[in-house]
Design a protein around this motif. Structure first.
Motif, PDB file in Angstrom:
ATOM      1  N   THR A  58      -1.347 -36.717   3.363  1.00  0.00           N
ATOM      2  CA  THR A  58      -0.157 -37.538   3.170  1.00  0.00           C
ATOM      3  C   THR A  58       0.475 -37.842   4.524  1.00  0.00           C
ATOM      4  OG1 THR A  58       0.279 -36.624   0.982  1.00  0.00           O
ATOM      5  CG2 THR A  58       2.153 -37.603   2.138  1.00  0.00           C
ATOM      6  N   LEU A  59       0.998 -39.046   4.670  1.00  0.00           N
ATOM      7  CA  LEU A  59       1.715 -39.415   5.886  1.00  0.00           C
ATOM      8  C   LEU A  59       3.200 -39.511   5.571  1.00  0.00           C
ATOM      9  CD1 LEU A  59       1.513 -40.259   8.875  1.00  0.00           C
ATOM     10  CD2 LEU A  59       1.456 -42.640   8.093  1.00  0.00           C
ATOM     11  N   ARG A  60       4.010 -38.729   6.302  1.00  0.00           N
ATOM     12  CA  ARG A  60       5.455 -38.779   6.139  1.00  0.00           C
ATOM     13  C   ARG A  60       6.084 -39.556   7.285  1.00  0.00           C
ATOM     14  NH1 ARG A  60       6.728 -32.448   4.492  1.00  0.00           N
ATOM     15  NH2 ARG A  60       5.798 -32.523   2.402  1.00  0.00           N
ATOM     16  N   TYR A  61       7.025 -40.408   6.963  1.00  0.00           N
ATOM     17  CA  TYR A  61       7.731 -41.207   7.965  1.00  0.00           C
ATOM     18  C   TYR A  61       9.059 -41.655   7.353  1.00  0.00           C
ATOM     19  CZ  TYR A  61       5.554 -44.798   5.070  1.00  0.00           C
ATOM     20  OH  TYR A  61       5.124 -45.544   4.000  1.00  0.00           O
ATOM     21  N   LYS A  62      10.083 -41.698   8.200  1.00  0.00           N
ATOM     22  CA  LYS A  62      11.422 -41.985   7.714  1.00  0.00           C
ATOM     23  C   LYS A  62      11.721 -41.039   6.538  1.00  0.00           C
ATOM     24  CE  LYS A  62      12.748 -46.381   8.217  1.00  0.00           C
ATOM     25  NZ  LYS A  62      12.764 -47.852   8.154  1.00  0.00           N
ATOM     26  N   ASP A  63      12.069 -41.561   5.375  1.00  0.00           N
ATOM     27  CA  ASP A  63      12.305 -40.693   4.214  1.00  0.00           C
ATOM     28  C   ASP A  63      11.198 -40.835   3.177  1.00  0.00           C
ATOM     29  OD1 ASP A  63      14.762 -39.681   5.156  1.00  0.00           O
ATOM     30  OD2 ASP A  63      15.812 -41.464   4.450  1.00  0.00           O
ATOM     31  N   GLU A  64      10.030 -41.289   3.603  1.00  0.00           N
ATOM     32  CA  GLU A  64       8.958 -41.599   2.666  1.00  0.00           C
ATOM     33  C   GLU A  64       7.746 -40.695   2.869  1.00  0.00           C
ATOM     34  OE1 GLU A  64      10.043 -43.515   0.530  1.00  0.00           O
ATOM     35  OE2 GLU A  64      11.632 -44.543   1.603  1.00  0.00           O
ATOM     36  N   SER A  65       6.933 -40.593   1.810  1.00  0.00           N
ATOM     37  CA  SER A  65       5.648 -39.901   1.855  1.00  0.00           C
ATOM     38  C   SER A  65       4.612 -40.808   1.218  1.00  0.00           C
ATOM     39  CB  SER A  65       5.716 -38.569   1.099  1.00  0.00           C
ATOM     40  OG  SER A  65       6.596 -37.666   1.722  1.00  0.00           O
ATOM     41  N   SER A  66       3.619 -41.200   2.000  1.00  0.00           N
ATOM     42  CA  SER A  66       2.587 -42.101   1.501  1.00  0.00           C
ATOM     43  C   SER A  66       1.244 -41.383   1.427  1.00  0.00           C
ATOM     44  CB  SER A  66       2.453 -43.327   2.405  1.00  0.00           C
ATOM     45  OG  SER A  66       1.318 -44.096   2.031  1.00  0.00           O
ATOM     46  N   PRO A  67       0.575 -41.407   0.272  1.00  0.00           N
ATOM     47  CA  PRO A  67      -0.754 -40.803   0.148  1.00  0.00           C
ATOM     48  C   PRO A  67      -1.879 -41.798   0.428  1.00  0.00           C
ATOM     49  CG  PRO A  67       0.006 -41.452  -2.013  1.00  0.00           C
ATOM     50  CD  PRO A  67       1.086 -41.870  -1.042  1.00  0.00           C
ATOM     51  N   TYR A  68      -1.543 -43.016   0.864  1.00  0.00           N
ATOM     52  CA  TYR A  68      -2.513 -44.104   0.935  1.00  0.00           C
ATOM     53  C   TYR A  68      -3.085 -44.315   2.345  1.00  0.00           C
ATOM     54  CZ  TYR A  68      -0.214 -44.981  -3.507  1.00  0.00           C
ATOM     55  OH  TYR A  68       0.316 -44.827  -4.753  1.00  0.00           O
ATOM     56  N   ARG A  69      -4.218 -44.984   2.400  1.00  0.00           N
ATOM     57  CA  ARG A  69      -4.869 -45.248   3.680  1.00  0.00           C
ATOM     58  C   ARG A  69      -4.196 -46.384   4.458  1.00  0.00           C
ATOM     59  NH1 ARG A  69      -9.993 -44.016   1.023  1.00  0.00           N
ATOM     60  NH2 ARG A  69     -10.639 -41.971   1.779  1.00  0.00           N
ATOM     61  N   ILE A  70      -3.354 -47.141   3.766  1.00  0.00           N
ATOM     62  CA  ILE A  70      -2.567 -48.183   4.430  1.00  0.00           C
ATOM     63  C   ILE A  70      -1.112 -47.971   4.059  1.00  0.00           C
ATOM     64  CG2 ILE A  70      -2.106 -50.652   4.635  1.00  0.00           C
ATOM     65  CD1 ILE A  70      -4.724 -50.009   5.828  1.00  0.00           C
ATOM     66  N   ALA A  71      -0.233 -48.024   5.052  1.00  0.00           N
ATOM     67  CA  ALA A  71       1.205 -47.882   4.815  1.00  0.00           C
ATOM     68  C   ALA A  71       1.938 -48.855   5.729  1.00  0.00           C
ATOM     69  CB  ALA A  71       1.658 -46.444   5.061  1.00  0.00           C
TER      70      ALA A  71
ATOM     71  N   SER B 149     -13.646 -36.365   7.545  1.00  0.00           N
ATOM     72  CA  SER B 149     -13.381 -37.581   8.301  1.00  0.00           C
ATOM     73  C   SER B 149     -12.566 -38.565   7.467  1.00  0.00           C
ATOM     74  CB  SER B 149     -14.702 -38.229   8.718  1.00  0.00           C
ATOM     75  OG  SER B 149     -14.468 -39.429   9.416  1.00  0.00           O
ATOM     76  N   ASP B 150     -11.401 -38.926   7.975  1.00  0.00           N
ATOM     77  CA  ASP B 150     -10.497 -39.787   7.209  1.00  0.00           C
ATOM     78  C   ASP B 150      -9.466 -40.380   8.167  1.00  0.00           C
ATOM     79  OD1 ASP B 150      -9.458 -41.092   5.049  1.00  0.00           O
ATOM     80  OD2 ASP B 150      -8.832 -39.303   3.956  1.00  0.00           O
ATOM     81  N   SER B 151      -8.787 -41.427   7.747  1.00  0.00           N
ATOM     82  CA  SER B 151      -7.752 -42.018   8.593  1.00  0.00           C
ATOM     83  C   SER B 151      -6.742 -42.775   7.754  1.00  0.00           C
ATOM     84  CB  SER B 151      -8.357 -42.962   9.636  1.00  0.00           C
ATOM     85  OG  SER B 151      -8.864 -44.131   9.032  1.00  0.00           O
ATOM     86  N   VAL B 152      -5.563 -42.936   8.304  1.00  0.00           N
ATOM     87  CA  VAL B 152      -4.490 -43.733   7.714  1.00  0.00           C
ATOM     88  C   VAL B 152      -3.978 -44.689   8.776  1.00  0.00           C
ATOM     89  CG1 VAL B 152      -2.104 -43.685   6.869  1.00  0.00           C
ATOM     90  CG2 VAL B 152      -3.764 -42.019   6.007  1.00  0.00           C
TER      91      VAL B 152
ATOM     92  N   LEU C 271       0.706 -54.085   3.543  1.00  0.00           N
ATOM     93  CA  LEU C 271       1.815 -53.126   3.528  1.00  0.00           C
ATOM     94  C   LEU C 271       1.414 -51.848   2.810  1.00  0.00           C
ATOM     95  CD1 LEU C 271       4.712 -55.564   2.553  1.00  0.00           C
ATOM     96  CD2 LEU C 271       3.841 -55.031   4.835  1.00  0.00           C
ATOM     97  N   ALA C 272       0.410 -51.938   1.984  1.00  0.00           N
ATOM     98  CA  ALA C 272      -0.176 -50.850   1.205  1.00  0.00           C
ATOM     99  C   ALA C 272      -1.586 -51.328   0.867  1.00  0.00           C
ATOM    100  CB  ALA C 272       0.656 -50.573  -0.049  1.00  0.00           C
TER     101      ALA C 272
END
Length: 328
Positions: A43-56, A117-120, A175-176
């Protein structure tokens, strides 16, 4: 070559180079026909959000600092990050601090995990500050006037801090995994550039709704957006309420448009008609997410609308932060 074209070319080149150097193997996806859920192994956390996706996506002001944090499921393998522009530095073993450049544009940052191996990729948009709006216009684009006082004193009704500049070069930016910037453009007629206000949480909510639709067997590659952002000028022109959540970038009127693609809600219940019953299926799917622990950040308004001579049936969703329901 314009500045926007140069930035777009640089961004595209960097993304191509990053992808070529780091092959990404897809993580296991939920079984739902041909739909690709595009969830990462962290998961990528940024600002007040948590995104489980490969694009945010994230929206910041020039010179603003953004903290990015990778949250792996399981052991914390080695991570790295690379930015197309701006100043990126370590903020810990799984965290980075990025200082936005002064120039408006879109700047991707790629966070990579070695094992597995993975990336966002997070596409960060540096916005044009609100104070550059003069007499209700921004670079020739009509914005109008935001109310000086927020509704009932709520912070979600304060004027936006800035505007995302949309150009022919960046309009298709993801955006996603399944939503692009141009889907949220205001319907008012204008030339380029255009400007949009969006909340990151709305994009994440729409992606979650799309996933749930596909889990239930309603295949859709995206959700059609009848109305996304509305400038205060356009919102007043169509006679909508002054404090519409659309004006603040936190709402979208959506429908499923897959079979056929014709700017009309699909016949979801297969009764041979396109009517409010099809909107009811989408409405109920969204409403049934309420109460799930993971869905708590996405609580907001939900409305169902009938077909008219101007549009087909649709569902309104927003991220106002408290529950509201309406419609036929």
């Amino acid at each position: 070559m314009t500045r926007q074209t140069a930035i777009a070319a640089l961004t595209t080149g960097l993304l191509f180079a990053f992808s070529a150097a780091y092959r990404v193997e897809p993580a296991p996806q939920p079984d739902s026909g041909a739909f690709s859920f595009e969830r990462a192994s962290f998961t990528l956390r940024y600002k007040d959000e948590s995104s489980p996706y490969r694009i945010a996506a994230a929206f910041v002001l020039p010179g603003e600092q953004l903290i990015l944090e990778a949250v792996p499921a399981g052991d914390d393998s080695t991570f790295s990050a690379q930015a197309a522009a701006g100043s990126l530095s370590s903020n810990g073993p799984l965290s980075w601090r990025w200082l936005a450049p002064d120039s408006t544009g879109v700047y991707p940052i790629i966070i990579r995990r070695q094992q597995p191996s993975d990336s966002v990729t997070i596409n960060i948009f540096v916005m044009v500050p609100l104070n550059q709006v003069e007499d209700g216009h921004l670079n020739g684009y009509q914005i109008g006037q935001y109310p000086a006082e927020p509704l009932r004193g709520l912070s979600i009704y304060r004027p936006p801090q800035g505007f995302i500049e949309v150009t022919p070069e960046n309009r298709n930016t993801l955006l996603a995994p399944h939503f692009r910037l141009e889907q949220f453009l205001c319907k008012q007629e204008s030339g380029w550039p255009k400007y949009v206000v969006l909340r990151e949480r709305l994009i994440l909510k729409l992606e979650a709704i799309l996933e749930e639709l596909n889990r239930r067997g309603y295949h859709a590659e995206t959700l059609a957006v009848l109305s996304g952002y509305r400038t205060p000028y356009y919102n007043r022109l169509i006679g909508n309420v002054r404090y519409s959540r659309h004006v603040y970038g936190g709402a979208a009127d959506i429908y499923v448009d897959e079979d056929p693609v014709d700017e009309m809600m699909d016949d979801l219940n297969r009764d041979g008609r396109i009517d409010y019953r099809d909107a009811a299926i989408l409405y109920d799917i969204v409403d049934e997410l309420y109460g799930r622990a993971w869905y708590a950040p996405f609580v907001g308004g939900l409305g169902r609308y009938r077909r008219t001579s101007n549009h087909g049936p649709f569902v309104h969703v927003d991220v106002r932060g408290f529950r509201a329901r309406w419609g036929t």
